[in-house]
Write an enzyme that holds these catalytic residues in place. Structure first.
Site, PDB file in Angstrom:
ATOM      1  N   HIS A 208       0.826  -1.213   0.000  1.00 23.03           N
ATOM      2  CA  HIS A 208       0.000   0.000   0.000  1.00 23.03           C
ATOM      3  C   HIS A 208       0.860   1.264   0.000  1.00 23.03           C
ATOM      4  O   HIS A 208       0.697   2.124  -0.856  1.00 23.03           O
ATOM      5  CB  HIS A 208      -0.901   0.018   1.249  1.00 23.03           C
ATOM      6  CG  HIS A 208      -1.954  -1.047   1.235  1.00 23.03           C
ATOM      7  ND1 HIS A 208      -2.073  -1.985   2.226  1.00 23.03           N
ATOM      8  CD2 HIS A 208      -2.932  -1.310   0.358  1.00 23.03           C
ATOM      9  CE1 HIS A 208      -3.089  -2.782   1.948  1.00 23.03           C
ATOM     10  NE2 HIS A 208      -3.621  -2.408   0.822  1.00 23.03           N
ATOM     11  N   ILE A 209       1.772   1.362   0.985  1.00 23.96           N
ATOM     12  CA  ILE A 209       2.550   2.598   1.130  1.00 23.96           C
ATOM     13  C   ILE A 209       3.603   2.698   0.029  1.00 23.96           C
ATOM     14  O   ILE A 209       3.749   3.742  -0.615  1.00 23.96           O
ATOM     15  CB  ILE A 209       3.203   2.675   2.530  1.00 23.96           C
ATOM     16  CG1 ILE A 209       2.120   2.684   3.616  1.00 23.96           C
ATOM     17  CG2 ILE A 209       4.094   3.898   2.647  1.00 23.96           C
ATOM     18  CD1 ILE A 209       2.636   2.513   5.034  1.00 23.96           C
TER      19      ILE A 209
ATOM     20  N   ASP B 104      10.204  -6.487  -4.003  1.00 29.28           N
ATOM     21  CA  ASP B 104       9.167  -7.091  -3.160  1.00 29.28           C
ATOM     22  C   ASP B 104       9.324  -8.607  -3.266  1.00 29.28           C
ATOM     23  O   ASP B 104       9.754  -9.108  -4.319  1.00 29.28           O
ATOM     24  CB  ASP B 104       7.767  -6.672  -3.648  1.00 29.28           C
ATOM     25  CG  ASP B 104       6.703  -6.831  -2.558  1.00 29.28           C
ATOM     26  OD1 ASP B 104       6.174  -5.812  -2.082  1.00 29.28           O
ATOM     27  OD2 ASP B 104       6.412  -7.995  -2.179  1.00 29.28           O
TER      28      ASP B 104
ATOM     29  N   ALA C   4      10.282   4.186   7.629  1.00 26.80           N
ATOM     30  CA  ALA C   4       9.010   4.522   8.308  1.00 26.80           C
ATOM     31  C   ALA C   4       8.171   3.257   8.388  1.00 26.80           C
ATOM     32  O   ALA C   4       6.943   3.328   8.429  1.00 26.80           O
ATOM     33  CB  ALA C   4       8.277   5.617   7.543  1.00 26.80           C
ATOM     34  N   SER C   5       8.856   2.094   8.412  1.00 25.90           N
ATOM     35  CA  SER C   5       8.080   0.840   8.451  1.00 25.90           C
ATOM     36  C   SER C   5       8.008   0.309   9.881  1.00 25.90           C
ATOM     37  O   SER C   5       7.113   0.679  10.632  1.00 25.90           O
ATOM     38  CB  SER C   5       8.657  -0.193   7.477  1.00 25.90           C
ATOM     39  OG  SER C   5       9.977  -0.566   7.828  1.00 25.90           O
TER      40      SER C   5
ATOM     41  N   ASP D 149      11.439   7.063  11.399  1.00 26.75           N
ATOM     42  CA  ASP D 149      10.167   7.345  12.092  1.00 26.75           C
ATOM     43  C   ASP D 149       9.865   6.249  13.110  1.00 26.75           C
ATOM     44  O   ASP D 149       8.996   6.409  13.957  1.00 26.75           O
ATOM     45  CB  ASP D 149       9.030   7.421  11.053  1.00 26.75           C
ATOM     46  CG  ASP D 149       7.716   7.907  11.655  1.00 26.75           C
ATOM     47  OD1 ASP D 149       7.752   8.885  12.425  1.00 26.75           O
ATOM     48  OD2 ASP D 149       6.664   7.311  11.352  1.00 26.75           O
TER      49      ASP D 149
ATOM     50  N   GLU E 293      10.619   1.888  21.366  1.00 29.39           N
ATOM     51  CA  GLU E 293       9.923   3.176  21.335  1.00 29.39           C
ATOM     52  C   GLU E 293       9.225   3.405  22.675  1.00 29.39           C
ATOM     53  O   GLU E 293       8.728   2.446  23.282  1.00 29.39           O
ATOM     54  CB  GLU E 293       8.866   3.185  20.219  1.00 29.39           C
ATOM     55  CG  GLU E 293       9.490   3.067  18.837  1.00 29.39           C
ATOM     56  CD  GLU E 293       8.462   3.054  17.698  1.00 29.39           C
ATOM     57  OE1 GLU E 293       7.262   3.275  17.958  1.00 29.39           O
ATOM     58  OE2 GLU E 293       8.878   2.825  16.552  1.00 29.39           O
TER      59      GLU E 293
ATOM     60  N   HIS F 281       7.379   8.245  15.364  1.00 29.69           N
ATOM     61  CA  HIS F 281       6.375   7.301  14.823  1.00 29.69           C
ATOM     62  C   HIS F 281       5.072   8.028  14.466  1.00 29.69           C
ATOM     63  O   HIS F 281       3.992   7.668  14.925  1.00 29.69           O
ATOM     64  CB  HIS F 281       6.107   6.158  15.816  1.00 29.69           C
ATOM     65  CG  HIS F 281       5.579   4.918  15.144  1.00 29.69           C
ATOM     66  ND1 HIS F 281       5.876   3.652  15.570  1.00 29.69           N
ATOM     67  CD2 HIS F 281       4.766   4.759  14.060  1.00 29.69           C
ATOM     68  CE1 HIS F 281       5.272   2.770  14.787  1.00 29.69           C
ATOM     69  NE2 HIS F 281       4.592   3.418  13.854  1.00 29.69           N
ATOM     70  N   ILE F 282       5.226   9.054  13.614  1.00 27.75           N
ATOM     71  CA  ILE F 282       4.059   9.874  13.244  1.00 27.75           C
ATOM     72  C   ILE F 282       3.698   9.716  11.775  1.00 27.75           C
ATOM     73  O   ILE F 282       2.902  10.497  11.244  1.00 27.75           O
ATOM     74  CB  ILE F 282       4.324  11.373  13.527  1.00 27.75           C
ATOM     75  CG1 ILE F 282       5.680  11.780  12.930  1.00 27.75           C
ATOM     76  CG2 ILE F 282       4.232  11.682  15.009  1.00 27.75           C
ATOM     77  CD1 ILE F 282       5.834  13.242  12.683  1.00 27.75           C
ATOM     78  N   GLY F 283       4.302   8.714  11.115  1.00 34.19           N
ATOM     79  CA  GLY F 283       4.059   8.550   9.675  1.00 34.19           C
ATOM     80  C   GLY F 283       2.579   8.570   9.321  1.00 34.19           C
ATOM     81  O   GLY F 283       2.155   9.211   8.362  1.00 34.19           O
TER      82      GLY F 283
HETATM   83  P1  NAI Z   1       1.524  -3.807   2.923  1.00 29.31           P
HETATM   84  O1  NAI Z   1       1.259  -5.108   3.542  1.00 29.31           O
HETATM   85  O2  NAI Z   1       0.509  -3.191   2.040  1.00 29.31           O
HETATM   86  O3  NAI Z   1       2.896  -3.903   2.083  1.00 29.31           O
HETATM   87  C1  NAI Z   1       4.044  -4.564   2.537  1.00 29.31           C
HETATM   88  C2  NAI Z   1       4.790  -5.098   1.321  1.00 29.31           C
HETATM   89  O4  NAI Z   1       6.027  -5.653   1.757  1.00 29.31           O
HETATM   90  C3  NAI Z   1       4.026  -6.214   0.608  1.00 29.31           C
HETATM   91  O5  NAI Z   1       3.937  -5.916  -0.766  1.00 29.31           O
HETATM   92  C4  NAI Z   1       4.873  -7.459   0.881  1.00 29.31           C
HETATM   93  O6  NAI Z   1       4.824  -8.406  -0.153  1.00 29.31           O
HETATM   94  C5  NAI Z   1       6.246  -6.835   1.024  1.00 29.31           C
HETATM   95  N1  NAI Z   1       7.203  -7.680   1.728  1.00 29.31           N
HETATM   96  C6  NAI Z   1       6.983  -8.492   2.791  1.00 29.31           C
HETATM   97  N2  NAI Z   1       8.128  -9.104   3.171  1.00 29.31           N
HETATM   98  C7  NAI Z   1       9.086  -8.652   2.335  1.00 29.31           C
HETATM   99  C8  NAI Z   1      10.467  -8.911   2.214  1.00 29.31           C
HETATM  100  N3  NAI Z   1      11.106  -9.749   3.052  1.00 29.31           N
HETATM  101  N4  NAI Z   1      11.145  -8.296   1.229  1.00 29.31           N
HETATM  102  C9  NAI Z   1      10.518  -7.442   0.369  1.00 29.31           C
HETATM  103  N5  NAI Z   1       9.210  -7.165   0.427  1.00 29.31           N
HETATM  104  C10 NAI Z   1       8.505  -7.756   1.402  1.00 29.31           C
HETATM  105  O7  NAI Z   1       1.904  -2.829   4.117  1.00 29.31           O
HETATM  106  P2  NAI Z   1       1.818  -1.239   4.137  1.00 29.31           P
HETATM  107  O8  NAI Z   1       0.452  -0.826   4.551  1.00 29.31           O
HETATM  108  O9  NAI Z   1       2.391  -0.702   2.898  1.00 29.31           O
HETATM  109  O10 NAI Z   1       2.789  -0.937   5.387  1.00 29.31           O
HETATM  110  C11 NAI Z   1       4.193  -1.148   5.285  1.00 29.31           C
HETATM  111  C12 NAI Z   1       4.851  -0.912   6.634  1.00 29.31           C
HETATM  112  O11 NAI Z   1       4.582   0.404   7.101  1.00 29.31           O
HETATM  113  C13 NAI Z   1       4.381  -1.859   7.744  1.00 29.31           C
HETATM  114  O12 NAI Z   1       5.512  -2.278   8.475  1.00 29.31           O
HETATM  115  C14 NAI Z   1       3.563  -0.978   8.647  1.00 29.31           C
HETATM  116  O13 NAI Z   1       3.622  -1.425   9.994  1.00 29.31           O
HETATM  117  C15 NAI Z   1       4.277   0.352   8.484  1.00 29.31           C
HETATM  118  N6  NAI Z   1       3.454   1.516   8.823  1.00 29.31           N
HETATM  119  C16 NAI Z   1       4.057   2.543   9.499  1.00 29.31           C
HETATM  120  C17 NAI Z   1       3.326   3.651   9.847  1.00 29.31           C
HETATM  121  C18 NAI Z   1       3.994   4.786  10.552  1.00 29.31           C
HETATM  122  O14 NAI Z   1       3.317   5.526  11.253  1.00 29.31           O
HETATM  123  N7  NAI Z   1       5.282   4.952  10.406  1.00 29.31           N
HETATM  124  C19 NAI Z   1       1.898   3.772   9.557  1.00 29.31           C
HETATM  125  C20 NAI Z   1       1.390   2.685   8.730  1.00 29.31           C
HETATM  126  C21 NAI Z   1       2.144   1.591   8.424  1.00 29.31           C
END
Ligand code: NAI
Length: 414
Positions: free
Chosen positions: A161-162, A181, A238-239, A264, A269, A292-294
């Protein structure tokens, strides 16, 4: 005919008011409390809501919904996690009790992508270190080390998504986007996939991490990966904090191999706002640090409010479970007649037992939808009866009395 029991929703932890219109439209009475609730208080409050209609619960990350809560509040039919994660809810217990749990997997996606894009520009222009110098009374005016991002390569790790949103925004700025990915993903715009993480690291001016926290991703950026990055490149995380080996990042920054980073998220934390923050990179002027405000924007909170309340009200009104993280997913058109929802143990013979009950009632079935997942099945039965017909209620009770039924509801009641 029995009086209709009004559904009640308890919304905790300052859930955004964007959720209220949906509840109002579906006749769900809203009760709010700004704080989270401990188990006992939560049970008492849910039990104490007026009437005997179905209860809905909305929480964010602080309130834990345990197996005891599900057992103690039998008319709790659905829980909305108005956030991304659902670790605070016992999902197995929810499934056992036939309770639908919904969350918001992409309500804050755009907010994260925008912050990352901003940080990429800030890093590239050394904005933070020059700003800090200005505040300290120093005029660091120079073009040295400052670059446009146009034409530079952004390597995105995790094109979900992100990652994919960021890809679109970065291309709009004229960046070249490459991504890596573990599963095959449709490239958006002109973005191109890389064969391996090492390939991506070697050709990116900026590396941005957007993977979940899994065994595979923990410490996936360590000393070797940092060494594989281009000299003078930047890292953005920011993951999740454990994706980067923070000590290895410190050593790489000390060596001058990469130019800086934006973080982030951190391995450790503070539990809540206002608590002290410790990290080995505190004081590094080439590192942007945010708490952690992403995903923390008003827009994201409003999106989440709308998205989760829509899921809850569609479940209450139509029995639809699309996006549920506890029950099998069933889609259905709006319920305009007499619909029964039956959540049952997924064992052989359920459908024939239910159909036997329906056949004996001599009511015509106009549609059935069934889905199963793990130990639970969900069946929607549309009957050729007008709303409010007593046969519908009697049939719902007879189906609910089957030994395999976990929870059965006549949807017109809500
Ligand atoms: P998502 O599930 O939509 O995308 C994650 C992607 O990573 C998927 O396409 C998946 O196939 C891929 N992936 C998984 N393992 C992998 C690996 N070993 N190597 C390469 N690619 C791999 O998740 P989304 O919504 O995009 O979120 C991503 C991250 O952002 C999550 O860790 C989430 O916790 C974090 N996040 C952080 C926020 C913040 O405030 N900083 C807010 C929202 C999410």
């Amino acid at each position: 005919m029995r009086a209709v029991s009004t559904p009640q929703v308890l919304l905790l932890e300052n859930i955004h008011s964007s959720s209220h219109p949906n509840f109002a439209r579906h006749g769900v009475k809203v009760h709010t409390s700004p704080k989270g609730m401990a188990e006992e208080l939560l049970i008492e409050t849910l039990q104490g809501l007026p009437g005997d209609g179905p209860r809905l619960l909305g929480i964010r990350s602080k309130t834990h919904v345990t197996a005891r809560v599900f057992a103690a509040v039998p008319n709790l039919v659905a829980v909305g996690a108005f956030c991304i994660g659902t670790d605070q809810i016992d999902l197995a217990a929810a499934a056992r009790h036939g309770v639908a749990v919904f969350n918001s997997p992409f309500g804050n996606t755009r907010s994260v992508a925008e912050l990352v894009l901003g940080e990429i520009i800030m890093l590239s222009r050394q904005v933070f270190m020059r700003s800090t110098a200005c505040h300290a009374g120093h005029w660091r005016k120079s073009a040295k080390g400052s670059h446009e991002v146009r034409g530079k390569t952004l390597g995105i790790v995790g094109y979900g998504h992100i990652g994919s949103q960021l890809s679109v925004l970065a291309e709009a700025l004229g960046m070249q986007v490459r991504y890596y990915d573990i599963i095959s993903k449709l490239p958006l715009g002109n973005a191109r996939p890389c064969e391996s993480l090492t390939e991506l690291l070697g050709l990116s001016d900026f590396v941005s991490l957007h993977v979940p926290d899994t065994e595979l991703t923990r410490q996936m950026i360590g000393a070797d990966e940092l060494a594989a990055m281009r000299s003078g490149a930047y890292l953005v995380n920011a993951s999740r904090g454990l994706v980067v080996d923070i000590d290895a990042l410190k050593a790489t920054l000390d060596s001058g191999h990469i130019a800086g980073a934006a973080l982030d998220v951190y391995p450790v934390e503070p539990k809540q706002a206002g608590k002290p923050f410790e990290n080995v990179l505190r004081g590094y002027e080439q590192v942007i640090m945010t708490p952690h405000i992403g995903g923390s924007t008003e827009e994201a909170q409003a999106n989440i409010g709308r998205e989760v309340s829509t899921a809850l009200t569609r479940f209450i009104a139509d029995g639809v479970t699309l996006g549920s993280v506890s029950l099998p997913e069933v889609d259905a058109p709006p319920n305009v007649g007499c619909r029964i929802i039956n959540i049952h143990r997924n064992v052989p013979g359920v459908l024939s037992a239910i159909n036997r009950v329906v056949a004996e009632s001599e009511v015509n079935v106009v549609g059935q939808r069934l889905a199963t997942a793990g130990e639970v099945g969900l069946l929607l039965v549309d009957l050729a009866l007008d709303r409010g017909h007593n046969h519908g209620r009697a049939l719902s009770q007879a189906i609910g009395a089957l030994p395999t039924s976990l929870r059965t509801r006549l949807l017109e009641e809500s």
